[in-house]
Design an enzyme around this catalytic site. Structure first.
Site, PDB file in Angstrom:
ATOM      1  N   ASN A  14       1.779   1.238  -4.625  1.00 12.44           N
ATOM      2  CA  ASN A  14       1.313   0.666  -3.354  1.00 12.44           C
ATOM      3  C   ASN A  14       0.168   1.538  -2.862  1.00 12.44           C
ATOM      4  O   ASN A  14       0.386   2.639  -2.371  1.00 12.44           O
ATOM      5  CB  ASN A  14       2.484   0.661  -2.358  1.00 12.44           C
ATOM      6  CG  ASN A  14       2.060   0.255  -0.960  1.00 12.44           C
ATOM      7  OD1 ASN A  14       0.946  -0.243  -0.757  1.00 12.44           O
ATOM      8  ND2 ASN A  14       2.951   0.456   0.000  1.00 12.44           N
ATOM      9  N   TRP A  15      -1.044   1.014  -3.010  1.00 12.66           N
ATOM     10  CA  TRP A  15      -2.221   1.832  -2.680  1.00 12.66           C
ATOM     11  C   TRP A  15      -2.480   1.895  -1.180  1.00 12.66           C
ATOM     12  O   TRP A  15      -3.363   2.633  -0.742  1.00 12.66           O
ATOM     13  CB  TRP A  15      -3.462   1.278  -3.396  1.00 12.66           C
ATOM     14  CG  TRP A  15      -3.404   1.388  -4.900  1.00 12.66           C
ATOM     15  CD1 TRP A  15      -2.368   1.919  -5.649  1.00 12.66           C
ATOM     16  CD2 TRP A  15      -4.399   0.971  -5.841  1.00 12.66           C
ATOM     17  NE1 TRP A  15      -2.678   1.843  -6.987  1.00 12.66           N
ATOM     18  CE2 TRP A  15      -3.923   1.270  -7.136  1.00 12.66           C
ATOM     19  CE3 TRP A  15      -5.658   0.369  -5.709  1.00 12.66           C
ATOM     20  CZ2 TRP A  15      -4.658   0.985  -8.291  1.00 12.66           C
ATOM     21  CZ3 TRP A  15      -6.392   0.083  -6.866  1.00 12.66           C
ATOM     22  CH2 TRP A  15      -5.891   0.393  -8.129  1.00 12.66           C
ATOM     23  N   LYS A  16      -1.794   1.078  -0.416  1.00 11.21           N
ATOM     24  CA  LYS A  16      -1.997   1.027   1.045  1.00 11.21           C
ATOM     25  C   LYS A  16      -3.494   0.840   1.356  1.00 11.21           C
ATOM     26  O   LYS A  16      -4.174   0.128   0.614  1.00 11.21           O
ATOM     27  CB  LYS A  16      -1.400   2.278   1.704  1.00 11.21           C
ATOM     28  CG  LYS A  16       0.059   2.489   1.265  1.00 11.21           C
ATOM     29  CD  LYS A  16       0.806   3.505   2.062  1.00 11.21           C
ATOM     30  CE  LYS A  16       2.230   3.606   1.513  1.00 11.21           C
ATOM     31  NZ  LYS A  16       3.079   4.502   2.287  1.00 11.21           N
ATOM     32  N   HIS A  76       6.987  -4.185   4.300  1.00 10.06           N
ATOM     33  CA  HIS A  76       6.916  -2.722   4.174  1.00 10.06           C
ATOM     34  C   HIS A  76       7.161  -2.103   5.550  1.00 10.06           C
ATOM     35  O   HIS A  76       6.762  -2.682   6.573  1.00 10.06           O
ATOM     36  CB  HIS A  76       5.541  -2.326   3.631  1.00 10.06           C
ATOM     37  CG  HIS A  76       5.460  -0.872   3.294  1.00 10.06           C
ATOM     38  ND1 HIS A  76       5.236   0.080   4.253  1.00 10.06           N
ATOM     39  CD2 HIS A  76       5.619  -0.215   2.122  1.00 10.06           C
ATOM     40  CE1 HIS A  76       5.254   1.273   3.674  1.00 10.06           C
ATOM     41  NE2 HIS A  76       5.487   1.121   2.380  1.00 10.06           N
ATOM     42  N   GLU A  88       5.700   0.109   7.126  1.00  7.74           N
ATOM     43  CA  GLU A  88       4.489   0.266   7.949  1.00  7.74           C
ATOM     44  C   GLU A  88       4.111  -1.057   8.614  1.00  7.74           C
ATOM     45  O   GLU A  88       3.621  -1.078   9.742  1.00  7.74           O
ATOM     46  CB  GLU A  88       3.342   0.818   7.085  1.00  7.74           C
ATOM     47  CG  GLU A  88       3.565   2.296   6.769  1.00  7.74           C
ATOM     48  CD  GLU A  88       3.028   2.769   5.430  1.00  7.74           C
ATOM     49  OE1 GLU A  88       2.174   2.093   4.829  1.00  7.74           O
ATOM     50  OE2 GLU A  88       3.488   3.835   4.970  1.00  7.74           O
ATOM     51  N   GLU A 128      13.494   1.563   0.803  1.00  2.00           N
ATOM     52  CA  GLU A 128      12.603   2.664   1.160  1.00  2.00           C
ATOM     53  C   GLU A 128      13.076   3.275   2.479  1.00  2.00           C
ATOM     54  O   GLU A 128      12.728   2.759   3.555  1.00  2.00           O
ATOM     55  CB  GLU A 128      11.175   2.150   1.330  1.00  2.00           C
ATOM     56  CG  GLU A 128      10.595   1.540   0.079  1.00  2.00           C
ATOM     57  CD  GLU A 128       9.081   1.586   0.097  1.00  2.00           C
ATOM     58  OE1 GLU A 128       8.513   2.218  -0.809  1.00  2.00           O
ATOM     59  OE2 GLU A 128       8.464   1.039   1.016  1.00  2.00           O
ATOM     60  N   GLY A 132       6.041   8.999   2.606  1.00  2.00           N
ATOM     61  CA  GLY A 132       4.886   9.827   2.917  1.00  2.00           C
ATOM     62  C   GLY A 132       5.231  11.182   3.516  1.00  2.00           C
ATOM     63  O   GLY A 132       4.362  11.881   4.027  1.00  2.00           O
ATOM     64  N   SER A 139       8.369   8.982  -1.295  1.00  2.00           N
ATOM     65  CA  SER A 139       8.035  10.268  -1.911  1.00  2.00           C
ATOM     66  C   SER A 139       8.487  10.393  -3.367  1.00  2.00           C
ATOM     67  O   SER A 139       8.927  11.460  -3.798  1.00  2.00           O
ATOM     68  CB  SER A 139       8.593  11.420  -1.069  1.00  2.00           C
ATOM     69  OG  SER A 139       7.997  11.419   0.218  1.00  2.00           O
ATOM     70  N   GLY A 188       3.832   5.296  -3.281  1.00  2.00           N
ATOM     71  CA  GLY A 188       2.652   5.306  -2.420  1.00  2.00           C
ATOM     72  C   GLY A 188       1.689   6.400  -2.863  1.00  2.00           C
ATOM     73  O   GLY A 188       0.919   6.241  -3.810  1.00  2.00           O
ATOM     74  N   GLY A 189       1.766   7.533  -2.186  1.00  2.00           N
ATOM     75  CA  GLY A 189       0.839   8.647  -2.420  1.00  2.00           C
ATOM     76  C   GLY A 189       0.599   8.985  -3.885  1.00  2.00           C
ATOM     77  O   GLY A 189      -0.552   9.120  -4.318  1.00  2.00           O
TER      78      GLY A 189
END
Ligand code: PGA
Length: 256
Positions: free
Chosen positions: A11-13, A97, A99, A171, A177, A217, A238-239
């Site tokens: 997930n590149w956001k 998600h 966010e 999640e 994150g 994470s 993600g990251g």
């Protein structure tokens, strides 16, 4: 037990420009040419979906939108329809998600509509659920997860059927994150709960086929032990999905 192939999803956001996106996806494509045991997916922002699709070429990398509207067209400024995602080459879409839920006020009811619309358009929904730290500390994890499942999968529940290709992602919000991963046992406990819930509502064949990803994470250092848990069927990353080196090591978690 069904043979659920692990899926590692990036997930590149709201990250990476066109050049960076193309470079990253090419590196991933190259690194998985000999890989059969794991499926790979990337989810770039809307504006780079086309260029990433082109760069994927014949490689086996699925493409997902990070969100969509449930309507097919109309006066919805700023939104993207399921058909638009399909036209751009997406096979999947991430829905709900945390966010989206916390920053853009998305509700379970909206996610339910989106999930129905996605399936209607032939997209595989990746539906995200997970508790906040406050909810976990109050001992409400299972209650929260159950409520999210019941409301955001309401249409499937009422139809008593959910496409077995549907993907869920657990999640925990406190792990996204933050560098703070759920332990494999903490994650497994919730994944098992989710599978039991699926079993109750959709029966055993579907519950055994539906994949439940873990997200929060995930790194090369913890992917292998998370993936070793019986009810964890992959990762939503993600990251660590923004750099070829770390994402490829997660994809190749078997070799760690
Ligand atoms: P993270 O994000 O891997 O950076 O924690 C996961 C996600 O938000 O899907």
């Amino acid at each position: 037990m069904a043979d659920r192939k692990p899926l590692i999803a990036g997930n590149w956001k709201m990250n990476l420009n066109r050049n960076e996106s193309v470079k990253l996806v090419r590196a991933i494509a190259e690194s998985i040419s000999d890989l059969a045991e794991t499926e790979v997916l990337v989810s770039p922002p809307f504006t780079t979906l086309s260029v990433v699709k082109e760069a994927i070429g014949a490689a086996k990398i699925y493409l997902a939108g990070q969100n969509m509207h449930w309507e097919t067209a109309g006066a919805y400024t700023g939104e993207v329809s399921p058909a638009m995602l399909v036209e751009t080459g997406c096979t999947h879409v991430i829905l709900g998600h945390s966010e989206r839920r916390s920053l853009f006020m998305e509700t379970d009811e909206m996610i339910d509509r989106k999930a129905k619309a996605a399936v209607g358009m032939g997209l595989v929904p990746i539906i995200c659920i997970g508790e906040t730290l406050e909810e976990r500390d109050k001992g409400e994890t299972f209650q929260v997860v159950r409520r999210q499942l019941e409301l955001s999968l309401r249409n499937f529940r009422e139809q008593k059927t959910m496409p077995p290709s549907t993907i869920l992602a657990y999640e925990p919000v406190w792990a996204i994150g933050t560098g703070r991963t759920a332990t494999p046992q903490q994650a497994q406990e919730v994944h098992q709960f989710i599978r039991q819930w699926l079993n109750e509502h959709f029966g055993s064949p579907a519950a055994e086929q539906i994949r439940v990803l873990y997200g929060g994470s995930v790194k090369p250092e913890n992917a292998k032990e998370l993936m070793a848990m019986p009810d964890i069927d992959g990762a939503l990353v993600g990251g660590a999905s923004l750099k070829a080196e770390t994402f490829i090591r997660i994809i190749r978690f078997h070799e760690a």
